[in-house]
Design a protein around this motif. Structure first.
Motif, PDB file in Angstrom:
ATOM      1  N   ALA A  21       0.827  -1.210   0.000  1.00  0.00           N
ATOM      2  CA  ALA A  21       0.000   0.000   0.000  1.00  0.00           C
ATOM      3  C   ALA A  21       0.859   1.257   0.000  1.00  0.00           C
ATOM      4  CB  ALA A  21      -0.931  -0.002   1.212  1.00  0.00           C
ATOM      5  N   THR A  22       1.976   1.221   0.738  1.00  0.00           N
ATOM      6  CA  THR A  22       2.879   2.375   0.794  1.00  0.00           C
ATOM      7  C   THR A  22       3.415   2.715  -0.591  1.00  0.00           C
ATOM      8  OG1 THR A  22       3.570   1.901   3.072  1.00  0.00           O
ATOM      9  CG2 THR A  22       5.057   3.243   1.745  1.00  0.00           C
ATOM     10  N   ILE A  23       3.892   1.694  -1.309  1.00  0.00           N
ATOM     11  CA  ILE A  23       4.445   1.920  -2.648  1.00  0.00           C
ATOM     12  C   ILE A  23       3.358   2.400  -3.601  1.00  0.00           C
ATOM     13  CG2 ILE A  23       5.486   0.755  -4.641  1.00  0.00           C
ATOM     14  CD1 ILE A  23       7.045  -0.962  -2.669  1.00  0.00           C
ATOM     15  N   ALA A  24       2.158   1.822  -3.489  1.00  0.00           N
ATOM     16  CA  ALA A  24       1.050   2.245  -4.351  1.00  0.00           C
ATOM     17  C   ALA A  24       0.708   3.710  -4.103  1.00  0.00           C
ATOM     18  CB  ALA A  24      -0.173   1.364  -4.092  1.00  0.00           C
ATOM     19  N   LEU A  25       0.702   4.138  -2.830  1.00  0.00           N
ATOM     20  CA  LEU A  25       0.402   5.533  -2.498  1.00  0.00           C
ATOM     21  C   LEU A  25       1.514   6.475  -2.974  1.00  0.00           C
ATOM     22  CD1 LEU A  25      -1.076   5.104   1.106  1.00  0.00           C
ATOM     23  CD2 LEU A  25      -2.311   5.856  -0.928  1.00  0.00           C
ATOM     24  N   VAL A  26       2.753   6.001  -2.905  1.00  0.00           N
ATOM     25  CA  VAL A  26       3.879   6.809  -3.400  1.00  0.00           C
ATOM     26  C   VAL A  26       3.698   7.089  -4.887  1.00  0.00           C
ATOM     27  CG1 VAL A  26       6.347   6.743  -3.944  1.00  0.00           C
ATOM     28  CG2 VAL A  26       5.566   6.134  -1.653  1.00  0.00           C
TER      29      VAL A  26
END
Length: 262
Positions: A21-26
């Motif tokens: 989720a972190t990478i997707a939000l980045v």
């Protein structure tokens, strides 16, 4: 023992989900730090500030990511609690069995913590997640750091102007952030108004969210700077450090030119 291993697997999957989720939000334009905080907050059900929630709700892709993360977070927490009960509520287990369970649990968590701190694992995991996002979703995978040519100490970050901060109540011109090697490239007011490329007459207010560019050490120094006598000393030190960094970069540039001519 099966319940202990199940617990370790569930925690591992939870870490993987929040990293995903972190990478997707980045890739939606959030900074690494902000994306990580929001992903962990939503997954654990802690929540976050109203201002942050507005930035999620107002962005369709971020909203979809967070909705999925909320669902998975609820499932994960329930699973962890249920597995914990199965792990430790065993009246027939002897002392050695308890020691074995606790040892495996501690060993598993130690391994997970070590892997989560490994830069090599993080890079490999990020490449894998990027591949999956690009192949199976419609999220545009963009390397913002690469587009902006960020390397070394340089980064772009968000900085909230809190109460009693050194910048609050001053015009941008009077702060002369360039002396510290810093650039303000955007500003969002507390009411949601966004100012792109603020000029020297822009007034910095408490509650403003600043988009800053510069060296990581200089950005950290500025974010921690409060009003008072210590601020002057802190700023002077930041200016001296920037001069050293500029001399170092100039020297490296000269060496590059000489090598090119050779």
């Amino acid at each position: 023992m099966a319940s202990v291993l199940s617990l370790i697997v569930i925690v591992s999957v939870s870490i993987l989900v929040t990293r995903f989720a972190t990478i997707a939000l980045v890739h939606t334009g959030l900074s690494e730090q902000t994306a990580k905080f929001q992903a962990r907050s939503v997954f654990t059900g802690v929540g976050y500030a109203t201002r942050e929630s507005e930035r999620i709700v107002g962005h369709p892709v971020r909203r979809r990511i967070i909705m999925v993360l909320m669902l998975l977070g609820n499932i994960g927490i329930v699973s962890v609690l249920a597995t914990l009960v199965l792990t430790f509520v065993d009246h027939q287990a002897g002392t050695m069995a308890w020691i074995k369970k606790i040892s495996v649990l501690l060993g598993g968590f130690t391994l997970l913590w070590t892997l989560s701190k490994s830069k090599w694992v993080d890079k490999a995991l990020s490449r894998w997640i990027n591949h999956l996002l690009e192949k199976y979703t419609d999220i545009k995978v963009r390397d913002y750091a690469g587009i902006l040519h960020l390397s070394g100490e340089y980064e772009i970050t968000e900085m909230l102007v809190e109460h009693e901060h050194w910048m609050a109540g001053h015009r941008l011109r009077s702060l002369n952030l360039r002396q510290e090697g810093l650039n303000l490239i955007g500003l969002e007011r507390e009411n949601g108004t966004y100012i792109g490329l603020p000029n020297g007459d822009t007034l910095i207010r408490e509650g403003d969210l600043l988009i800053m560019y510069g060296r990581e050490s200089a950005l950290r120094s500025l974010s921690e700077r409060k009003r008072g006598r210590a601020a002057t000393q802190n700023r002077q030190q930041a200016i001296e450090e920037n001069k050293k960094a500029e001399r170092k970069e100039a020297k490296a540039e000269q060496e590059t030119v000489i090598d090119t001519k050779s």
